[in-house]
Design a protein around this motif. Structure first.
Motif, PDB file in Angstrom:
ATOM      1  N   THR A 130      -4.087  -8.262   6.054  1.00 13.99           N
ATOM      2  CA  THR A 130      -3.104  -7.192   5.874  1.00 13.99           C
ATOM      3  C   THR A 130      -2.018  -7.658   4.918  1.00 13.99           C
ATOM      4  OG1 THR A 130      -3.499  -6.513   8.139  1.00 13.99           O
ATOM      5  CG2 THR A 130      -1.511  -5.664   7.094  1.00 13.99           C
ATOM      6  N   TRP A 145       4.648   5.554   2.866  1.00 11.15           N
ATOM      7  CA  TRP A 145       3.368   5.430   2.150  1.00 11.15           C
ATOM      8  C   TRP A 145       2.726   4.065   2.340  1.00 11.15           C
ATOM      9  CZ3 TRP A 145       1.017   9.572   1.383  1.00 11.15           C
ATOM     10  CH2 TRP A 145       1.637  10.724   0.908  1.00 11.15           C
ATOM     11  N   MET A 146       3.522   3.020   2.298  1.00 12.05           N
ATOM     12  CA  MET A 146       2.940   1.672   2.430  1.00 12.05           C
ATOM     13  C   MET A 146       2.312   1.497   3.814  1.00 12.05           C
ATOM     14  SD  MET A 146       3.460  -0.417  -0.353  1.00 12.05           S
ATOM     15  CE  MET A 146       2.312   0.782  -0.894  1.00 12.05           C
ATOM     16  N   GLN A 154       1.130   4.014   5.607  1.00  9.12           N
ATOM     17  CA  GLN A 154      -0.088   4.846   5.559  1.00  9.12           C
ATOM     18  C   GLN A 154      -1.234   4.098   4.893  1.00  9.12           C
ATOM     19  OE1 GLN A 154       0.800   7.538   7.720  1.00  9.12           O
ATOM     20  NE2 GLN A 154      -0.750   8.466   6.413  1.00  9.12           N
ATOM     21  N   TYR A 155      -0.893   3.304   3.884  1.00  9.55           N
ATOM     22  CA  TYR A 155      -1.925   2.594   3.121  1.00  9.55           C
ATOM     23  C   TYR A 155      -2.262   1.228   3.732  1.00  9.55           C
ATOM     24  CZ  TYR A 155      -1.422   6.241  -0.447  1.00  9.55           C
ATOM     25  OH  TYR A 155      -1.405   7.451  -1.118  1.00  9.55           O
ATOM     26  N   TYR A 201      -0.275  -1.344   4.899  1.00  2.00           N
ATOM     27  CA  TYR A 201       0.558  -2.550   4.712  1.00  2.00           C
ATOM     28  C   TYR A 201       1.392  -2.828   5.967  1.00  2.00           C
ATOM     29  CZ  TYR A 201      -0.253  -2.721  -0.353  1.00  2.00           C
ATOM     30  OH  TYR A 201      -0.815  -2.844  -1.582  1.00  2.00           O
ATOM     31  N   ALA A 207       3.301   3.830  -4.830  1.00  4.56           N
ATOM     32  CA  ALA A 207       2.463   3.591  -3.645  1.00  4.56           C
ATOM     33  C   ALA A 207       1.029   4.051  -3.905  1.00  4.56           C
ATOM     34  CB  ALA A 207       3.057   4.319  -2.434  1.00  4.56           C
ATOM     35  N   ASP A 208       0.880   5.204  -4.529  1.00  2.00           N
ATOM     36  CA  ASP A 208      -0.473   5.709  -4.824  1.00  2.00           C
ATOM     37  C   ASP A 208      -1.209   4.747  -5.754  1.00  2.00           C
ATOM     38  OD1 ASP A 208      -0.083   7.925  -3.266  1.00  2.00           O
ATOM     39  OD2 ASP A 208       0.186   9.334  -4.921  1.00  2.00           O
ATOM     40  N   ALA A 262      -2.434   1.839  -3.895  1.00  2.00           N
ATOM     41  CA  ALA A 262      -3.563   2.161  -3.009  1.00  2.00           C
ATOM     42  C   ALA A 262      -4.851   2.366  -3.804  1.00  2.00           C
ATOM     43  CB  ALA A 262      -3.238   3.417  -2.209  1.00  2.00           C
ATOM     44  N   GLU A 263      -4.699   2.818  -5.039  1.00  2.00           N
ATOM     45  CA  GLU A 263      -5.879   3.164  -5.840  1.00  2.00           C
ATOM     46  C   GLU A 263      -6.599   1.951  -6.409  1.00  2.00           C
ATOM     47  OE1 GLU A 263      -4.021   7.283  -7.282  1.00  2.00           O
ATOM     48  OE2 GLU A 263      -4.673   5.950  -8.890  1.00  2.00           O
ATOM     49  N   TYR A 309      -2.844  -5.620  -8.158  1.00  2.00           N
ATOM     50  CA  TYR A 309      -1.481  -5.075  -8.186  1.00  2.00           C
ATOM     51  C   TYR A 309      -0.901  -5.032  -9.597  1.00  2.00           C
ATOM     52  CZ  TYR A 309       0.942  -9.498  -8.905  1.00  2.00           C
ATOM     53  OH  TYR A 309       1.415 -10.661  -9.448  1.00  2.00           O
TER      54      TYR A 309
END
Ligand SMILES: Cc1cc2nc3c(=O)[nH]c(=O)nc-3n(C[C@H](O)[C@H](O)[C@H](O)COP(=O)(O)OP(=O)(O)OC[C@H]3O[C@@H](n4cnc5c(N)ncnc54)[C@H](O)[C@@H]3O)c2cc1C
Length: 369
Positions: free
Chosen positions: A4, A22-23, A25-26, A28, A315-316, A319-320, A324
């Protein structure tokens, strides 16, 4: 070893709370630090506009934002005698999606975003980053409470005077473009306002606004132009109040009553009008979002929208793509045109709010009837 990834977000306001949601949700592990004892309240009404409405829907907070929508009918232009010289209906004030754009109290938006970003997120208030060093794989962060921790990423969402920006990118003066005005916001007696209206009185140097949203809530907003920056201590609220009092000592309309309110106000916000402009918003494993990276200044009416959108674009992107560096590059490239276009509107906003001559004030006030 845990796979993680961890992220530390500095600043629990519009940008930071959006990013935290968002982080999490993704997938983190998210820690948010905030210099204040809680998310900071205060400020004049702000707008959630355009694409950020779609983002709010994706985050599941659109209904809550709509429910808190202010029922503002418009803005009245006053003269020194308290007469209405002209007015603009709320739909005429720079709408991006007329009828859909939502004006909301800053406190309400912060509370909604905070409520939506609580589960599984660790908050550490009364804290700030005092040292930060990066290696290829991690960021080592020392907090003001003395703790030292490693994170995969650090996000600076700590506003115009960002501490993360200062530590990682350099002094504020390199990136801050002063717009030759200061502004303050503070709660006032509801009897000074007109329900569901903003009322505005302007001289060629000073802007006075009073908003009354409902029976128990009104704010005063005072802004003034200057030729030079004023030297003051950002921690000394009384000194800041004195600056505002001095700048408004000869101004009429309701200013004497507003100054009485200001003197006693606990929730008092004062800052310079400026934009933050940076060639890049990322450095190694550190990224900036919101006002920390691209404050547009209040005359654009877009600070919150940009903060919500910037956090979401970053954030998107993270995630995509797994790398990084590619994600950060994508954030820098895809969000840049939005920021540049919005920041460029500040002078139109300023000449509407603070016209520089009495003639221009008269044209704005009376021409808009
Ligand atoms: C109290 C307040 C009142 C405001 N009033 C107005 C207004 O009337 N009109 C307007 O246009 N804009 C106002 N703003 C700015 C507006 O909120 C932002 O332009 C916009 O919403 C973008 O939000 P942001 O999250 O990027 O930055 P901000 O909303 O500025 O949030 C930054 C957050 O970081 C925290 N912080 C600051 N330094 C550190 C640090 N070193 N370490 C950790 N945390 C830190 C702050 O306490 C704050 O919670 C106000 C901001 C604040 C904090």
């Amino acid at each position: 070893m845990s796979m993680t990834k961890s992220v530390l977000i500095s600043g629990a306001s519009i940008a930071g709370l959006t990013m935290a949601y968002w982080m999490r949700q993704y997938g983190y592990k998210v820690t948010v630090i905030e210099i204040g004892p809680a998310p900071r309240m205060g400020g004049s009404p702000i707008d959630v506009r355009g694409d950020s409405l779609d983002t709010a829907r994706r985050m599941g907070v659109l209904d809550a934002i709509k429910a808190a929508k202010l029922q503002t009918k418009g803005l009245e232009f006053m003269n020194a005698d308290g007469e209405v010289e002209g007015m603009m209906r709320v739909e005429e004030i720079g709408a991006i999606r007329p009828g859909d754009d939502t004006e909301i109290r800053r406190d309400d938006l912060v509370n909604i975003l905070y409520g939506n970003a609580k589960d599984g997120i660790s908050y550490r208030f009364n804290n700030r980053i005092i040292a930060l060093t990066q290696s290829e794989d991690q960021v080592s962060v020392t907090l003001s409470d003395g703790s030292i921790n490693l994170y995969d990423f650090v996000i600076g969402a700590d506003g115009i005077h960002s501490g993360v920006r200062k530590l990682v990118f350099g002094p504020e003066e390199q990136f801050s473009h002063f717009l030759n005005f200061y502004f303050s916001v503070f709660p006032v007696d509801v009897r000074l306002g007109k329900k569901n209206y903003g009322q505005m009185y302007t001289t060629p140097t000073n802007l006075v606004m009073v908003y009354l949203y409902n029976e128990d809530c009104a704010d005063g907003f005072l802004a003034f132009r200057v030729n030079e920056k004023i030297n003051y201590n950002r921690n000394d609220i009384e000194a800041q109040k004195r600056i505002v009092i001095e700048a408004f000592k000869d101004i009429g309309w309701k200013v004497p009553q507003l100054i009485d309110e200001l003197k006693n106000a606990d929730a008092f916000y004062f800052d310079q009008g400026c934009q933050i402009k940076m060639p890049t918003w990322t450095n190694g494993r550190v990224a900036l979002i919101g006002d920390a990276g691209y404050a547009p200044a209040f005359p654009t009416g877009m600070g919150s929208t940009l903060a919500i959108q910037g956090a979401t674009v970053l954030a998107d992107a993270m995630a995509e793509v797994a790398d990084y560096k590619v994600a950060f590059q994508k954030y820098n490239e895809t969000f840049r045109p939005t920021v540049d276009a919005l920041q460029a509107t500040v002078y139109d906003g300023l000449s509407f709010l603070l016209p520089e001559t009495q003639e221009a004030i008269n044209i704005r006030n009376k021409g808009s009837r």
